[in-house]
Write an enzyme that holds these catalytic residues in place. Structure first.
Site, short mmCIF file in Angstrom:
data_model
loop_
_atom_site.label_atom_id
_atom_site.label_comp_id
_atom_site.label_asym_id
_atom_site.label_seq_id
_atom_site.Cartn_x
_atom_site.Cartn_y
_atom_site.Cartn_z
N ASP A 267 0.84 -1.20 0.00
CA ASP A 267 0.00 0.00 0.00
C ASP A 267 0.88 1.25 0.00
O ASP A 267 2.04 1.20 0.43
CB ASP A 267 -0.88 0.03 1.25
CG ASP A 267 -1.83 -1.15 1.31
OD1 ASP A 267 -2.15 -1.70 0.24
OD2 ASP A 267 -2.23 -1.52 2.43
N1 URA Z 1 -1.10 -6.03 3.75
C1 URA Z 1 -1.62 -4.79 3.81
O1 URA Z 1 -2.66 -4.59 4.40
N2 URA Z 1 -0.94 -3.80 3.21
C2 URA Z 1 0.22 -3.98 2.56
O2 URA Z 1 0.78 -3.00 2.04
C3 URA Z 1 0.73 -5.28 2.50
C4 URA Z 1 0.06 -6.29 3.11
#
Ligand code: URA
Length: 240
Positions: free
Chosen positions: A104
């Site tokens: 993310d």
């Molecule tokens: N899980 C998440 O919620 N976000 C990420 O960036 C990676 C794994």
């Protein structure tokens, strides 16, 4: 690809050095001296030599990046959006790099960037079961019930039952009602870890990927820095 670009990218010197080499007649393509920096080289077929040494073109590159927060791992082709591959400099910037598994925008840590589509498929394919480890901080205290739930497959808000995962609680602060933990998962659903934690009634406030497929993020890499994955690391990830 332009001759000067190929040489600079393959480490024959800076773009300026390379232009000089070419002008001096020290560069041959298929045995003939070429003095045109913009000469179009077929990198897969042509034999390029600089100062008597054969320049080997590499088709694929594999980078380990410590992705900083605030940068998307992939822009899905939306123009003007800054993505992790934009942080890669002239050394590998000309390769068409994509992430092998996303993070993310507000997440940090281990992001693999490569131009090898098969490798990406292998790393993200659920059938390959590649493990991903995340360090997290949470608002809300994690406990043994959460660990058990992770082991048995957390059911997300939309009803999806996650594959078995692990949750190792590192520390908890009762006063601020926060915890730190390491989560290991073997799949990569959208916002997976955040949603798993949310399904347990707590919230992820910080998330950093610390390993992929048993390969740990190089702790010497500052946010935004990258290096090539070693042969040993690529072996572990099944790329070789
Ligand atoms: N899980 C998440 O919620 N976000 C990420 O960036 C990676 C794994």
């Amino acid at each position: 690809m332009r001759l000067d670009r190929l040489l600079a990218n393959m480490g024959a010197g800076s773009r300026k050095d390379v232009k000089k080499l070419i002008a001096q007649g020290a560069v041959r393509v298929n045995g003939s001296v070429v003095k045109d920096c913009g000469f179009d080289v077929d990198e897969a077929a042509d034999k390029v030599e600089a100062a008597g040494k054969t320049v080997v073109y590499r088709e694929f590159v594999y980078l380990m990046m410590n992705k900083p927060a605030g940068i998307l791992s992939c822009g899905d082709g939306v123009p003007g959006v800054k993505v992790a591959a934009d942080l890669v400099g002239d050394d590998f910037g000309f390769y068409d790099l994509s992430p092998a598994g996303r993070l993310d925008a507000d997440s940090e840590g281990f992001l693999i960037l490569t131009n090898d589509g098969n490798f990406i498929h292998n790393v993200i394919s659920p059938a390959r079961n590649v493990s991903k480890e995340y360090f997290i901080r949470t608002e809300g205290v994690l406990d043994e019930n959460d660990c058990e739930a992770f082991e048995n497959g957390v059911v997300l808000g939309d009803g999806y039952k996650c594959l078995d995962a692990s949750l190792e609680i590192l520390r908890t602060e009762i006063e601020s009602k926060t915890s730190e933990a390491v989560v290991t998962v073997h799949e990569g659903k959208f916002h997976q870890v955040k949603r798993m934690v949310l399904a347990r009634g707590k919230k992820v406030t910080y998330l950093k990927r610390i390993s992929v497929g048993g390969v740990a993020l190089d702790t010497s890499l500052k946010p935004g820095e990258y290096r090539e994955l070693t042969r040993e690391e690529l072996n572990k990830l099944g790329a070789l």
